[in-house]
Design an enzyme around this catalytic site. Sequence first.
Site, PDB file in Angstrom:
ATOM      1  CE1 TYR A 155      -4.042   2.032   0.687  1.00 46.70           C
ATOM      2  CE2 TYR A 155      -2.700   3.120   2.343  1.00 46.70           C
ATOM      3  CZ  TYR A 155      -3.843   3.074   1.576  1.00 46.70           C
ATOM      4  OH  TYR A 155      -4.790   4.068   1.696  1.00 46.70           O
ATOM      5  CE  LYS A 159      -3.630   4.855  -1.509  1.00 46.99           C
ATOM      6  NZ  LYS A 159      -4.679   5.290  -2.453  1.00 46.99           N
TER       7      LYS A 159
END
Length: 247
Positions: A155, A159
Site C-alpha cells: 500500500y 501511494k
Amino acid sequence: MILEDRAALVTGASRGIGRAAALALSRAGSRVAVNYSASKEAALGVVEEIKSAGGEAFAVQADVSRAADAAKMVSEVLERYGRLDILVNNAGITRDNLLLRLSEDSWDAVLDTNLKGVYNCLRAAARPMLKQRFGRVVNLASVAGLMASPGQVNYSAAKAGVIALTRTLAREFGSRNITVNAVAPGFIETDMTRELPGEARESYLKRIALERFGRPEEVAEVIVFLVSPAAGYITGQTVVVDGGLSI
Ligand code: NAP
C-alpha cells in the site's frame, strides 16, 4: 455553485471518501459520474441522494485495474456529459501484512488497483482534458506514501507512486491548463479503517494531534477546493489531511 457546468468522474464513489467527494462535488454544482466496482446498490444510493438534492449524477461500473474498463467508463461519461473536467482517482484497497507474510497476490492486487488504476483512468481521461485545455485531477494518496507504515509495504509503495506520478504529470500537463494534485489522508473513518483491530486504532489515535479520527467529508472538502477556481494556481502538490498524524 463554484463548479457549475463541470462534469466530474469519481472512482470508487459508492462508499467512504469517494462517496463524500461525489456528494460534495455535486453540492458545488458539478455533474457527477459515480464509479463503483462491486457495490451497485450503494452506488445507486449515492446517485439517488444527489438527484434528490437537485443534482445530476449516474452510476458507472468499472474495475479501474482493467484498462478496458477504465476506457469504457470515460467514454460513458463523455457520451452523457460531452466533456470531462474533473477526475478524482479515489478507488483503492488494502491487503495488509508484514513482508514475509505478504503474498504476491496481495502485492499485485494493491498495486494494480491503487497505482495502475490511476494510470488506467488518466490514460483514458487525458485526451479529452488535453483537447478541452482544461482539467482538474485529484489523486488519493495516503500518509502511508510519505512515512513508514509497517504491514503496508504494498500500500505504501503504491501511494508513494501516486505522489510521484502526481508531481510528474503536473509538469507534463501544466501547459494545457490541467492541474494534477494529490490528497494524503491519515486515518479516516470508512470501511477501510473499520477493519483494523482495536489495538491498531488506539495506537493511531495516540499519534493524532487533534485526538480524533477524520471524517470522509473532511477529505471531500479539500478535494472540492483543489478542483475549484480558488486552487487554479496549485499543481503537483500533495495535501495532507491527517489531523496532525504525520507531524
Ligand atoms: P473504502 O471505504 O474501502 O471504499 C473504497 C471504494 O473504492 C469503494 O467505492 C470501492 O467500490 C472502490 N473500489 C475498490 N476497488 C476498486 C476497483 N478495482 N475499481 C473501482 N472501484 C474500486 O475506502 P476509503 O477509505 O473511502 O478510501 C478511498 C481512498 O482513500 C483510497 O484510495 C484509500 O487508499 C485512500 N485513503 C483512505 C484512508 C482512510 O483512512 N480511510 C487513508 C488514506 C488514504 P465497491 O464499493 O464497488 O467495492
